[in-house]
Design a protein around this motif. Structure first.
Motif, PDB file in Angstrom:
ATOM      1  N   ASN A  19       0.847  -1.094  -0.048  1.00 16.68           N
ATOM      2  CA  ASN A  19       0.083  -0.203   0.062  1.00 16.68           C
ATOM      3  C   ASN A  19       0.995   1.222  -0.072  1.00 16.68           C
ATOM      4  OD1 ASN A  19      -1.621   2.137   0.674  1.00 16.68           O
ATOM      5  ND2 ASN A  19      -3.022   0.819   1.609  1.00 16.68           N
ATOM      6  N   LEU A  20       0.660   2.137  -0.983  1.00 13.95           N
ATOM      7  CA  LEU A  20       1.508   3.111  -1.250  1.00 13.95           C
ATOM      8  C   LEU A  20       1.539   4.279  -0.038  1.00 13.95           C
ATOM      9  CD1 LEU A  20       2.079   3.968  -5.157  1.00 13.95           C
ATOM     10  CD2 LEU A  20       3.590   2.447  -3.645  1.00 13.95           C
ATOM     11  N   GLY A  21       0.361   4.004   0.522  1.00 18.43           N
ATOM     12  CA  GLY A  21       0.197   5.077   1.576  1.00 18.43           C
ATOM     13  C   GLY A  21       0.922   4.878   2.926  1.00 18.43           C
ATOM     14  N   ASP A  22       1.594   3.506   3.056  1.00 18.81           N
ATOM     15  CA  ASP A  22       2.253   3.219   4.269  1.00 18.81           C
ATOM     16  C   ASP A  22       3.820   3.617   3.850  1.00 18.81           C
ATOM     17  OD1 ASP A  22       0.433   1.951   5.577  1.00 18.81           O
ATOM     18  OD2 ASP A  22       0.585  -0.003   4.434  1.00 18.81           O
ATOM     19  N   ILE A  23       4.209   4.961   4.001  1.00 21.08           N
ATOM     20  CA  ILE A  23       5.351   5.312   4.188  1.00 21.08           C
ATOM     21  C   ILE A  23       5.453   6.623   5.158  1.00 21.08           C
ATOM     22  CG2 ILE A  23       5.230   6.728   1.923  1.00 21.08           C
ATOM     23  CD1 ILE A  23       8.244   5.966   1.719  1.00 21.08           C
ATOM     24  N   THR A  24       6.410   6.799   5.601  1.00 22.03           N
ATOM     25  CA  THR A  24       6.167   8.145   6.427  1.00 22.03           C
ATOM     26  C   THR A  24       6.774   9.410   5.975  1.00 22.03           C
ATOM     27  OG1 THR A  24       8.704   7.871   7.234  1.00 22.03           O
ATOM     28  CG2 THR A  24       7.071   6.704   8.442  1.00 22.03           C
ATOM     29  N   HIS A  25       6.280  10.444   6.421  1.00 17.18           N
ATOM     30  CA  HIS A  25       6.732  11.913   5.936  1.00 17.18           C
ATOM     31  C   HIS A  25       8.175  11.794   6.074  1.00 17.18           C
ATOM     32  CE1 HIS A  25       2.756  13.527   5.875  1.00 17.18           C
ATOM     33  NE2 HIS A  25       2.581  13.147   6.987  1.00 17.18           N
ATOM     34  N   ARG A  26       8.704  11.623   7.123  1.00 17.84           N
ATOM     35  CA  ARG A  26      10.065  11.734   7.336  1.00 17.84           C
ATOM     36  C   ARG A  26      10.869  10.735   6.133  1.00 17.84           C
ATOM     37  NH1 ARG A  26      13.841   8.811  11.573  1.00 17.84           N
ATOM     38  NH2 ARG A  26      15.796   9.996  11.165  1.00 17.84           N
ATOM     39  N   ALA A  27      10.444   9.430   5.809  1.00 18.61           N
ATOM     40  CA  ALA A  27      11.310   8.720   4.726  1.00 18.61           C
ATOM     41  C   ALA A  27      10.956   9.627   3.518  1.00 18.61           C
ATOM     42  CB  ALA A  27      10.400   7.403   4.794  1.00 18.61           C
ATOM     43  N   LEU A  28       9.882   9.956   3.264  1.00 20.36           N
ATOM     44  CA  LEU A  28       9.743  10.889   2.128  1.00 20.36           C
ATOM     45  C   LEU A  28      10.578  12.146   2.028  1.00 20.36           C
ATOM     46  CD1 LEU A  28       5.782  10.821   1.707  1.00 20.36           C
ATOM     47  CD2 LEU A  28       7.439   9.481   0.332  1.00 20.36           C
ATOM     48  N   HIS A  29      10.671  12.789   2.972  1.00 21.97           N
ATOM     49  CA  HIS A  29      11.754  13.972   3.148  1.00 21.97           C
ATOM     50  C   HIS A  29      13.102  13.446   2.717  1.00 21.97           C
ATOM     51  CE1 HIS A  29      13.714  17.739   4.572  1.00 21.97           C
ATOM     52  NE2 HIS A  29      14.498  16.776   5.308  1.00 21.97           N
ATOM     53  N   ILE A  30      13.358  12.477   3.490  1.00 19.19           N
ATOM     54  CA  ILE A  30      14.703  11.882   3.188  1.00 19.19           C
ATOM     55  C   ILE A  30      15.115  11.560   1.755  1.00 19.19           C
ATOM     56  CG2 ILE A  30      16.590  10.114   4.106  1.00 19.19           C
ATOM     57  CD1 ILE A  30      15.966  12.048   6.241  1.00 19.19           C
ATOM     58  N   LEU A  31      14.242  10.526   1.250  1.00 24.71           N
ATOM     59  CA  LEU A  31      14.495  10.344  -0.061  1.00 24.71           C
ATOM     60  C   LEU A  31      14.464  11.272  -0.956  1.00 24.71           C
ATOM     61  CD1 LEU A  31      12.027   7.135  -0.230  1.00 24.71           C
ATOM     62  CD2 LEU A  31      14.233   7.046  -0.141  1.00 24.71           C
ATOM     63  N   GLY A  32      13.742  12.511  -0.750  1.00 24.18           N
ATOM     64  CA  GLY A  32      13.647  13.649  -1.585  1.00 24.18           C
ATOM     65  C   GLY A  32      14.761  14.493  -1.464  1.00 24.18           C
ATOM     66  N   ASN A  33      15.674  14.284  -0.534  1.00 27.58           N
ATOM     67  CA  ASN A  33      16.710  15.268  -0.391  1.00 27.58           C
ATOM     68  C   ASN A  33      18.187  14.711  -0.260  1.00 27.58           C
ATOM     69  OD1 ASN A  33      15.315  18.024   0.154  1.00 27.58           O
ATOM     70  ND2 ASN A  33      14.021  16.928   1.146  1.00 27.58           N
ATOM     71  N   VAL A  34      18.010  13.290  -0.075  1.00 26.37           N
ATOM     72  CA  VAL A  34      19.468  12.653  -0.355  1.00 26.37           C
ATOM     73  C   VAL A  34      20.278  12.893  -1.663  1.00 26.37           C
ATOM     74  CG1 VAL A  34      19.514  11.050   1.455  1.00 26.37           C
ATOM     75  CG2 VAL A  34      18.590  10.447  -0.723  1.00 26.37           C
ATOM     76  N   ASP A  35      21.525  12.741  -1.878  1.00 22.99           N
ATOM     77  CA  ASP A  35      22.117  12.956  -3.323  1.00 22.99           C
ATOM     78  C   ASP A  35      21.703  11.853  -4.121  1.00 22.99           C
ATOM     79  OD1 ASP A  35      23.493  15.272  -2.397  1.00 22.99           O
ATOM     80  OD2 ASP A  35      25.058  14.018  -1.299  1.00 22.99           O
ATOM     81  N   VAL A  36      21.766  10.437  -3.574  1.00 23.42           N
ATOM     82  CA  VAL A  36      21.239   9.456  -4.433  1.00 23.42           C
ATOM     83  C   VAL A  36      20.582   8.376  -3.764  1.00 23.42           C
ATOM     84  CG1 VAL A  36      23.477   8.226  -4.255  1.00 23.42           C
ATOM     85  CG2 VAL A  36      22.437   7.794  -6.138  1.00 23.42           C
ATOM     86  N   ILE A  37      19.730   7.797  -4.489  1.00 20.68           N
ATOM     87  CA  ILE A  37      19.002   6.530  -3.545  1.00 20.68           C
ATOM     88  C   ILE A  37      19.618   5.262  -4.371  1.00 20.68           C
ATOM     89  CG2 ILE A  37      16.829   5.296  -3.146  1.00 20.68           C
ATOM     90  CD1 ILE A  37      15.545   8.257  -3.556  1.00 20.68           C
ATOM     91  N   ALA A  38      20.128   4.291  -3.504  1.00 21.49           N
ATOM     92  CA  ALA A  38      20.375   2.967  -3.937  1.00 21.49           C
ATOM     93  C   ALA A  38      19.340   2.027  -3.921  1.00 21.49           C
ATOM     94  CB  ALA A  38      21.668   2.431  -3.262  1.00 21.49           C
ATOM     95  N   ALA A  39      18.814   1.520  -4.994  1.00 21.52           N
ATOM     96  CA  ALA A  39      17.446   0.936  -4.957  1.00 21.52           C
ATOM     97  C   ALA A  39      17.735  -0.467  -5.236  1.00 21.52           C
ATOM     98  CB  ALA A  39      16.668   1.509  -5.843  1.00 21.52           C
ATOM     99  N   GLU A  40      17.133  -1.579  -4.884  1.00 21.36           N
ATOM    100  CA  GLU A  40      17.256  -2.959  -5.257  1.00 21.36           C
ATOM    101  C   GLU A  40      16.878  -3.333  -6.482  1.00 21.36           C
ATOM    102  OE1 GLU A  40      14.560  -5.502  -2.851  1.00 21.36           O
ATOM    103  OE2 GLU A  40      15.699  -7.165  -3.537  1.00 21.36           O
ATOM    104  N   ASP A  41      15.522  -2.698  -6.733  1.00 20.02           N
ATOM    105  CA  ASP A  41      15.092  -2.458  -8.216  1.00 20.02           C
ATOM    106  C   ASP A  41      14.823  -0.947  -8.422  1.00 20.02           C
ATOM    107  OD1 ASP A  41      13.652  -2.689 -10.922  1.00 20.02           O
ATOM    108  OD2 ASP A  41      13.025  -4.738 -10.449  1.00 20.02           O
TER     109      ASP A  41
END
Ligand code: SAM
Length: 247
Positions: A19-41
């Motif tokens: 469920n895409l709603g199950d993510i925290t405000h903080r997680a979105l903030h971090i993902l939106g502001n780091v230099d790069v995201i290392a993703a499994e896929d």
């Protein structure tokens, strides 16, 4: 309060398990502001990031490219960069890549921060109705080597046991468990947080019958009641256990 992204930091960020709603405000903030995201896929993560309008660059980080990718990511951290690691679903490092990167980052003196969120094991456990005060997470059972030993250990385990399993192996696993432990309460949690979420409750043999009659599709967590403590003591030569807790 807006959190400042810290240089030289690896963020281990949990993402939804369906469920895409199950993510925290903080997680979105971090993902939106780091230099790069290392993703499994990167394609899977792109769906989530697009949904939230996040345009941070993605690089792939999965089991087969770990050895090559880790030095690059650690180098970024050493030069003051910030990296988030995410998996396809849930908490990175839980039956998903992340552990080796976390260890390498720590060895090189980087800071590692966990940004908590969904994980299928806890989502299933807390709704299972089986004891939660002590439990063990066994991940996926081995398919061949070591399987019998592991199932024997689970049969003698007094704590609640949480397992991950795929739909095409669940019948075999329930059959092996039923044979090793007789009848014990268990819960098959399927498609958690999604449209066809289902909790099948019963004994291990009842669940096995149910799976034979109606093979489950999708993703599965199996939660199994621990064995009787006296039985566990007998099996592990710890029969003198005199604890007086609620077990
Ligand atoms: N990192 C993830 C976590 O924190 O739960 C687990 C990743 S592991 C590769 C994938 C397994 O987790 C699936 O095969 C299934 O056993 C379980 N799983 C993941 N999402 C699930 C869901 N929505 N419902 C039930 N089980 C799920």
């Amino acid at each position: 309060m807006t959190e400042t992204i810290q240089p030289g930091t690896l963020y281990v960020v949990s993402t939804p398990i369906g469920n895409l709603g199950d993510i925290t405000h903080r997680a979105l903030h971090i993902l939106g502001n780091v230099d790069v995201i290392a993703a499994e896929d990167t394609r899977t993560s792109r769906v989530l990031l697009d949904h939230y309008g996040i345009t941070t660059p993605l690089v792939s980080y999965f089991l087969q490219n770990e050895l090559r990718r880790i030095p690059e990511l650690v180098q970024r951290l050493k030069t003051g960069g910030s990296v988030a690691v995410v998996s396809d679903a849930g908490t990175p490092g839980i039956s998903d890549p992340a552990f080796a990167l976390v260890r390498a980052a720590l060895q090189e003196g980087a800071q590692v921060i966990s940004v908590p969120g969904a994980s299928a094991m806890l989502t299933a456990l807390v709704a299972s109705g089986l004891p939660t005060e002590r439990f063990v997470f066994e991940g996926f059972l081995p398919h061949k080597k070591g399987r019998k030993t592991r199932i024997g250990q689970i049969a003698g385990e007094p704590r609640t046991v949480v397992l991950y399993e795929s739909p095409h192996r669940i019948e075999r696993t329930l059959g092996d468990l039923a044979e090793a432990m007789g009848d014990r309460r268990a819960v098959l949690a399927r498609e958690l947080t999604k449209k066809f979420e289902e909790m099948r409750r019963g004994t291990v043999s009842e669940l096995l019958d149910g799976v034979r009659n109606a093979p489950p599709r999708g993703e599965i967590v199996l939660v199994i009641e621990g064995c009787d403590r006296r039985q566990a003591g007998a099996q592990t030569d710890e029969g003198e256990d005199k604890e007086t807790d609620h077990g």
